[in-house]
Design a protein around this motif. Sequence first.
Motif, mmCIF file in Angstrom:
data_model
loop_
_atom_site.group_PDB
_atom_site.id
_atom_site.type_symbol
_atom_site.label_atom_id
_atom_site.label_comp_id
_atom_site.label_asym_id
_atom_site.label_seq_id
_atom_site.Cartn_x
_atom_site.Cartn_y
_atom_site.Cartn_z
ATOM 1 N N LEU A 1 32.039 37.923 44.076
ATOM 2 C CA LEU A 1 32.732 38.197 43.313
ATOM 3 C C LEU A 1 32.293 39.019 42.550
ATOM 4 O O LEU A 1 32.037 37.297 41.978
ATOM 5 C CB LEU A 1 34.245 39.105 43.338
ATOM 6 N N ASN A 2 31.742 40.111 41.585
ATOM 7 C CA ASN A 2 31.346 39.410 40.181
ATOM 8 C C ASN A 2 32.783 39.691 39.443
ATOM 9 O O ASN A 2 33.354 40.707 39.117
ATOM 10 C CB ASN A 2 30.841 40.872 39.546
ATOM 11 N N ARG B 1 34.027 38.466 36.761
ATOM 12 C CA ARG B 1 34.484 39.082 34.954
ATOM 13 C C ARG B 1 34.457 39.871 35.226
ATOM 14 O O ARG B 1 35.239 40.383 34.136
ATOM 15 C CB ARG B 1 33.200 37.990 35.003
ATOM 16 N N ALA B 2 33.946 40.870 35.349
ATOM 17 C CA ALA B 2 33.234 42.057 35.477
ATOM 18 C C ALA B 2 34.439 43.209 35.944
ATOM 19 O O ALA B 2 35.354 44.181 35.630
ATOM 20 C CB ALA B 2 32.017 43.090 35.868
ATOM 21 N N LEU B 3 34.966 42.477 37.076
ATOM 22 C CA LEU B 3 36.401 43.010 37.693
ATOM 23 C C LEU B 3 37.694 42.312 37.080
ATOM 24 O O LEU B 3 38.810 43.565 36.496
ATOM 25 C CB LEU B 3 36.678 42.664 39.506
ATOM 26 N N ARG C 1 46.841 41.879 42.734
ATOM 27 C CA ARG C 1 45.956 43.378 43.096
ATOM 28 C C ARG C 1 44.380 43.730 43.564
ATOM 29 O O ARG C 1 43.922 44.142 43.856
ATOM 30 C CB ARG C 1 46.803 44.876 41.953
ATOM 31 N N VAL C 2 44.177 42.408 42.264
ATOM 32 C CA VAL C 2 42.455 42.796 42.075
ATOM 33 C C VAL C 2 41.749 41.491 42.765
ATOM 34 O O VAL C 2 40.999 41.072 43.827
ATOM 35 C CB VAL C 2 42.089 42.952 41.286
ATOM 36 N N PRO D 1 43.293 40.295 46.825
ATOM 37 C CA PRO D 1 43.324 41.206 47.901
ATOM 38 C C PRO D 1 41.738 40.850 48.177
ATOM 39 O O PRO D 1 41.473 41.527 49.336
ATOM 40 C CB PRO D 1 43.531 43.054 47.571
ATOM 41 N N ASN D 2 41.054 40.577 47.117
ATOM 42 C CA ASN D 2 39.426 40.577 47.175
ATOM 43 C C ASN D 2 38.695 39.508 48.389
ATOM 44 O O ASN D 2 37.403 38.755 48.737
ATOM 45 C CB ASN D 2 38.660 41.122 46.697
ATOM 46 N N VAL E 1 33.306 43.663 55.784
ATOM 47 C CA VAL E 1 32.800 44.829 54.885
ATOM 48 C C VAL E 1 33.589 45.548 54.367
ATOM 49 O O VAL E 1 32.782 46.105 53.421
ATOM 50 C CB VAL E 1 32.564 46.481 56.608
ATOM 51 N N GLY E 2 34.662 45.596 53.868
ATOM 52 C CA GLY E 2 36.097 46.139 52.989
ATOM 53 C C GLY E 2 35.081 44.616 51.390
ATOM 54 O O GLY E 2 35.921 45.331 50.302
ATOM 55 N N ALA F 1 31.978 43.923 50.826
ATOM 56 C CA ALA F 1 31.310 43.380 50.457
ATOM 57 C C ALA F 1 30.457 44.110 48.751
ATOM 58 O O ALA F 1 31.526 45.286 48.945
ATOM 59 C CB ALA F 1 30.039 44.317 51.587
ATOM 60 N N VAL F 2 30.280 43.537 48.280
ATOM 61 C CA VAL F 2 29.996 43.516 46.881
ATOM 62 C C VAL F 2 28.695 43.380 46.686
ATOM 63 O O VAL F 2 28.222 42.567 46.776
ATOM 64 C CB VAL F 2 31.249 43.161 46.005
ATOM 65 N N ARG F 3 27.868 45.160 46.119
ATOM 66 C CA ARG F 3 27.000 44.487 45.978
ATOM 67 C C ARG F 3 26.591 44.597 44.585
ATOM 68 O O ARG F 3 26.955 44.251 43.516
ATOM 69 C CB ARG F 3 26.144 45.997 45.388
#
Lengths: 264, 361
Positions: free
Chosen positions: A159-160, A162-164, A181-182, A185-186, A259-260, A262-264
Motif C-alpha cells: 500500500l502507499n 503515507r499517501a493514504l 477505516r483505512v 481493512p486494507n 482483487v480488492g 491490489a494497488v497501483r
Amino acid sequence: MTKRRGSPLAWGLLGVGMLYLLVPLLATFQFSTQIQAARGIPISFLAYNNVLSAPALAESFVFSLRTALITIAVSVLIVVPTAYWINLRMRFLRPVIEFLTLLPFVIPAVVLAFALIRSYNGTDLTNTRDGVYVLMVGAYVMLSFPYMYRSVDTGLQALNIRALTEAAQSLGAGWGTILFRVVVPNLLVSILNGAFITFSIVIGEYTIASLLSQPGFGPYMFSVASRKVYEPSALAMLSFGLTFFTILLIQRLSRGRNVGTAVR
Amino acid sequence: MAYLDLQNVEKHFTNFTAVQNFNLSVEKGEFVSFLGPSGCGKTTTLRMVAGFETPSAGEITLAGADITRLPANRRNIGMVFQSYALFPNMTVRDNIAFGMKIARKPADEIRRRVDEMLGIIHMQEFGHRFPHQLSGGQQQRVALARALAIQPQVLLLDEPLSALDAKIRLSLRQEIRQIQRKLGITTIYVTHDQEEALSISDRIVVMNKGRIEQVGTPLEIYNTPQTAFVASFVGTLNVLQSTVKDAAAGHVMVADQPVNVGKPIREPGGAAVAVAIRPEAFGLGEAGNGANHLRGTVEDMYFLGSVVRLRVDVSGYTISADVFNNQQLALPNRGEMVTLHFMPEACMVLPKTAEVTAGVE
C-alpha cells in the motif's frame, strides 16, 4: 513462465519428494485403522472413535483454541499499529525490527519458557493460575511475532501507506479512524495470514504449555501418545487434517480478497 | 490581509534547508501554481499549507486564522496527490463520501453531495466501482471529487497529472481548471511542468533552491522574467554569449555581428554578457523599424504543425527560431544562408555569471 512441461528429471525429483512426504502419512493412517486387526477386522475407525469420545480431547482442544484466539488478538493489537508506525514515520527502524523478528527462530522454546519462569519467579505471573496462563499467552505472542509482523509488513509495503494516511488526514480523519477505516481493512488478508499461522502454532504447541503445566492440546496429544498404541496415530491424522484445513482457509481467503487490495 | 497568507515561512531539515524566506498572499478564488525543478521546495511548501509538515519559522494564516500549527485533519483543506491515494477498500462513492462521513453529515446530504460530485467529474456510472477498476485519469478525477466533497477552504494539488499519459494530462488539466472556476475554490497547484503552470494559473510562483525567484502572471513570468533562472526555466531560450560594445546605448557584439538590446546595460564596455532571446521573437528575412539582424546558416528544420522551428548556426551559436506556419510561408533549404530579424525589446540581458542551464531545447 513458459508452457514447458518440465524435464522428466524434475518430475522424478518431485515424485521422490512427494513420496517422502506422503508415505509416512499414509503409513500413519493405515496404522491408525489397525486397532481391531487382531480380531480380524482389517480396517476399523475405533481408534478415532476412542479419541473423539474422550472428554479430555475436547477440553484440551477448547483450551488451546481459546489460547490461540487470545494470542491472535493480542498479537494483532500490538503488531498492526507498530508495523504501521514504523512504515510511516520510523523507517530507519525497519532493519532493527526485522532482526528482532528472527529471534523467536533462534531462541528455542525451552529457553524461552525457562527464561520467563526465572524472570518472573515469585511474582503473580508464576504463583497464580491466571498468572501462568498470562505468561503462556505472552510466550505465544512472542512466537507469533515474526509471522504476524512479516505478514503485516508485506501488506503495508504493497500500500502507499503515507499517501493514504495523508489523504485521510486531509479529509479530517484522526489516528483511530485512519487505523480502523483505512489501514486495517486494507491489511485484512495480511492480518488473516498471520492469524492462521499463529493459530496453527498455538494449537499444537507442546514445549511451553507443558513446561508451564497447562492443559493444552499439545501436551494432551503427547500424553495420549505415551499411554496408547493406535490412538496417537488417529490423533495425529486429526491434527494434520485440522492444520491442512487452516492452510486451505488462508489460501481461499487471500485469493478472494486479492482483487480488492491490489494497488497501483 | 489576503485569504491565504504565508509569512517568512521556512523549513529546515537536519541537513538541509528546504524552504526559506517564503512570502506569499493568495486571494480567495485564485489559482496559484508553484513551479520549479525537483527539490526546489515547492512540495514542502504545499505540505506545510496542508499541515503535513510544520514550518521551522514563519506563519501561515487562512481566512484570518493562524493555522501554522493546526493538525492536518482540522484544517479543512482538500488535497490531491500524484499517486491518487484512493482508499483501495472503498468504492468510488465511499471514497468521495469519506470526509463527509467523518464530519458526521446526515446520510441523505452525503448521498446528494456524492451524486453532485460524480456529476462534476462526469463519472455518474462509476460510483460502485473500486479504484483498481479505473484508469489513472479516472482515479485522479475521483481523488479530485473526494477532496472537493468536503467543501475545503483551499484545494491543494501536488503534481496531480505527473503519473498520467500526455493526452489525459491535457484534458484533465482543462477539466481541473474548469471545475476550479465553477466552484471558485482557492487552489494551489504544484508542478515542475512549465507549460502546465503557464496554461492553467492565475499566478505562478517560480521557485529554486528553496527560494521564490519570481511571482507573477503567466504573461509576466514568460515575457519579463526577473532572474536568469526564471528566464531559463520557463520556456525555451536562446542564450548568446556576447561582448558589451557601448553600455549606455545598449550595443553588444554577438561574435562579429552587432545587436542592439534597446536599453542601457549595467556592465561596462568590453564585459561579457549573455543575451537571451525567445525562439518566437525571430522572424525570417529583413525588417525595418530598427530591428536587429543576424545572419546564419540553416542547420535543420522541424515542422511542428502551427510553427516551424529552424535551427540556425549564427557565428558558431545554434539559434532556435520559431516561424509561424501559413499558406505563403517559403521555407529556406538546409545549408542556405538566411537573415533572422528580431526587435531590441525581445532581448533579455543576463549577467555572464548567471547560471543558465536550460538554454536550447
